[in-house]
Design a protein around this motif. Structure first.
Motif, PDB file in Angstrom:
ATOM      1  N   CYS A  37       0.817  -1.209   0.000  1.00 28.80           N
ATOM      2  CA  CYS A  37       0.000   0.000   0.000  1.00 28.80           C
ATOM      3  C   CYS A  37       0.857   1.268   0.000  1.00 28.80           C
ATOM      4  CB  CYS A  37      -0.924   0.010   1.212  1.00 28.80           C
ATOM      5  SG  CYS A  37      -2.009   1.454   1.227  1.00 28.80           S
ATOM      6  N   PRO A  38       0.607   2.173  -0.958  1.00 25.74           N
ATOM      7  CA  PRO A  38       1.399   3.409  -1.022  1.00 25.74           C
ATOM      8  C   PRO A  38       1.013   4.433   0.040  1.00 25.74           C
ATOM      9  CG  PRO A  38      -0.242   3.405  -2.759  1.00 25.74           C
ATOM     10  CD  PRO A  38      -0.311   2.049  -2.087  1.00 25.74           C
ATOM     11  N   ILE A  39      -0.119   4.253   0.718  1.00 19.60           N
ATOM     12  CA  ILE A  39      -0.528   5.230   1.740  1.00 19.60           C
ATOM     13  C   ILE A  39      -0.590   4.612   3.139  1.00 19.60           C
ATOM     14  CG2 ILE A  39      -1.773   6.675   0.091  1.00 19.60           C
ATOM     15  CD1 ILE A  39      -4.381   5.492   1.285  1.00 19.60           C
ATOM     16  N   LYS A  40       0.082   3.480   3.338  1.00 20.18           N
ATOM     17  CA  LYS A  40       0.006   2.812   4.638  1.00 20.18           C
ATOM     18  C   LYS A  40       0.524   3.689   5.780  1.00 20.18           C
ATOM     19  CE  LYS A  40       4.275   0.304   4.052  1.00 20.18           C
ATOM     20  NZ  LYS A  40       4.808  -0.934   3.540  1.00 20.18           N
ATOM     21  N   ASP A  41       1.424   4.601   5.495  1.00 25.34           N
ATOM     22  CA  ASP A  41       1.967   5.459   6.551  1.00 25.34           C
ATOM     23  C   ASP A  41       0.927   6.412   7.124  1.00 25.34           C
ATOM     24  OD1 ASP A  41       4.441   4.265   6.289  1.00 25.34           O
ATOM     25  OD2 ASP A  41       5.194   5.796   4.914  1.00 25.34           O
ATOM     26  N   ILE A  42      -0.132   6.700   6.362  1.00 23.47           N
ATOM     27  CA  ILE A  42      -1.191   7.583   6.853  1.00 23.47           C
ATOM     28  C   ILE A  42      -2.525   6.862   6.987  1.00 23.47           C
ATOM     29  CG2 ILE A  42      -0.117   9.719   6.031  1.00 23.47           C
ATOM     30  CD1 ILE A  42      -1.985   9.620   3.605  1.00 23.47           C
ATOM     31  N   CYS A  43      -2.502   5.548   6.899  1.00 20.60           N
ATOM     32  CA  CYS A  43      -3.718   4.731   6.941  1.00 20.60           C
ATOM     33  C   CYS A  43      -4.075   4.382   8.383  1.00 20.60           C
ATOM     34  CB  CYS A  43      -3.514   3.462   6.122  1.00 20.60           C
ATOM     35  SG  CYS A  43      -4.904   2.315   6.225  1.00 20.60           S
ATOM     36  N   HIS A  44      -5.273   4.734   8.798  1.00 16.74           N
ATOM     37  CA  HIS A  44      -5.703   4.457  10.166  1.00 16.74           C
ATOM     38  C   HIS A  44      -5.812   2.953  10.424  1.00 16.74           C
ATOM     39  CE1 HIS A  44      -7.576   5.144  14.014  1.00 16.74           C
ATOM     40  NE2 HIS A  44      -8.518   4.275  13.682  1.00 16.74           N
ATOM     41  N   ALA A  45      -6.359   2.205   9.477  1.00 16.05           N
ATOM     42  CA  ALA A  45      -6.506   0.755   9.655  1.00 16.05           C
ATOM     43  C   ALA A  45      -5.139   0.094   9.827  1.00 16.05           C
ATOM     44  CB  ALA A  45      -7.257   0.137   8.476  1.00 16.05           C
ATOM     45  N   TYR A  46      -4.176   0.491   9.021  1.00  7.85           N
ATOM     46  CA  TYR A  46      -2.823  -0.073   9.117  1.00  7.85           C
ATOM     47  C   TYR A  46      -2.207   0.245  10.483  1.00  7.85           C
ATOM     48  CZ  TYR A  46       2.057  -1.005   7.932  1.00  7.85           C
ATOM     49  OH  TYR A  46       3.337  -1.484   7.912  1.00  7.85           O
ATOM     50  N   GLN A  47      -2.383   1.465  10.945  1.00  8.98           N
ATOM     51  CA  GLN A  47      -1.844   1.857  12.245  1.00  8.98           C
ATOM     52  C   GLN A  47      -2.482   1.061  13.371  1.00  8.98           C
ATOM     53  OE1 GLN A  47      -2.400   6.095  12.386  1.00  8.98           O
ATOM     54  NE2 GLN A  47      -1.036   6.446  10.665  1.00  8.98           N
ATOM     55  N   GLU A  48      -3.798   0.816  13.274  1.00 10.14           N
ATOM     56  CA  GLU A  48      -4.489   0.027  14.296  1.00 10.14           C
ATOM     57  C   GLU A  48      -3.975  -1.403  14.334  1.00 10.14           C
ATOM     58  OE1 GLU A  48      -6.851   0.742  16.760  1.00 10.14           O
ATOM     59  OE2 GLU A  48      -6.037   2.717  16.273  1.00 10.14           O
ATOM     60  N   VAL A  49      -3.767  -1.985  13.170  1.00  9.12           N
ATOM     61  CA  VAL A  49      -3.258  -3.355  13.114  1.00  9.12           C
ATOM     62  C   VAL A  49      -1.868  -3.417  13.735  1.00  9.12           C
ATOM     63  CG1 VAL A  49      -2.475  -5.182  11.562  1.00  9.12           C
ATOM     64  CG2 VAL A  49      -4.656  -4.063  11.157  1.00  9.12           C
ATOM     65  N   ASN A  50      -1.023  -2.475  13.411  1.00  8.24           N
ATOM     66  CA  ASN A  50       0.328  -2.464  13.983  1.00  8.24           C
ATOM     67  C   ASN A  50       0.301  -2.217  15.486  1.00  8.24           C
ATOM     68  OD1 ASN A  50       1.793  -3.107  11.721  1.00  8.24           O
ATOM     69  ND2 ASN A  50       2.052  -0.994  11.092  1.00  8.24           N
ATOM     70  N   LYS A  51      -0.610  -1.372  15.933  1.00  5.04           N
ATOM     71  CA  LYS A  51      -0.712  -1.077  17.362  1.00  5.04           C
ATOM     72  C   LYS A  51      -1.113  -2.332  18.136  1.00  5.04           C
ATOM     73  CE  LYS A  51      -3.377   2.368  18.275  1.00  5.04           C
ATOM     74  NZ  LYS A  51      -4.438   3.299  18.694  1.00  5.04           N
ATOM     75  N   GLN A  52      -1.977  -3.127  17.557  1.00  7.23           N
ATOM     76  CA  GLN A  52      -2.444  -4.339  18.217  1.00  7.23           C
ATOM     77  C   GLN A  52      -1.478  -5.505  17.997  1.00  7.23           C
ATOM     78  OE1 GLN A  52      -6.438  -4.945  16.847  1.00  7.23           O
ATOM     79  NE2 GLN A  52      -7.052  -2.895  17.441  1.00  7.23           N
TER      80      GLN A  52
END
Length: 85
Positions: A37-52
């Motif tokens: 994904c080219p926008i994973k750095d600003i993607c809320h879903a991606y951040q949530e997955v990494n946080k968990q």
């Protein structure tokens, strides 16, 4: 919002087409390919997955994250399906 900053007033269809293509090829609700994904750095879903600390290869609900995403608009998909059928 972030989307307003990114959308060109002269060519809004280009942004819309790009987001639709992203959803059709990479950001699929049941099998997202976050690594590409080219926008994973600003993607809320991606951040949530990494946080968990969940693996990115498992299925997870992107629709639940859309409520806080600057790219996504909250929609009631179920009501649209019922009204068209």
């Amino acid at each position: 919002s972030l989307a307003r900053e990114l959308v060109s007033p002269e060519y809004p269809a280009d942004f819309n087409q790009g987001i639709m293509e992203l959803g059709a090829t990479i950001c699929k609700p049941k099998s997202p390919n976050c690594a590409l994904c080219p926008i994973k750095d600003i993607c809320h879903a991606y951040q949530e997955v990494n946080k968990q600390r969940r693996p990115l290869s498992i299925e997870y609900d992107l629709e639940g994250s859309a409520k806080e995403c600057d790219f996504c608009q909250e929609e009631d998909i179920d009501s649209e399906d019922k009204s068209s059928g």
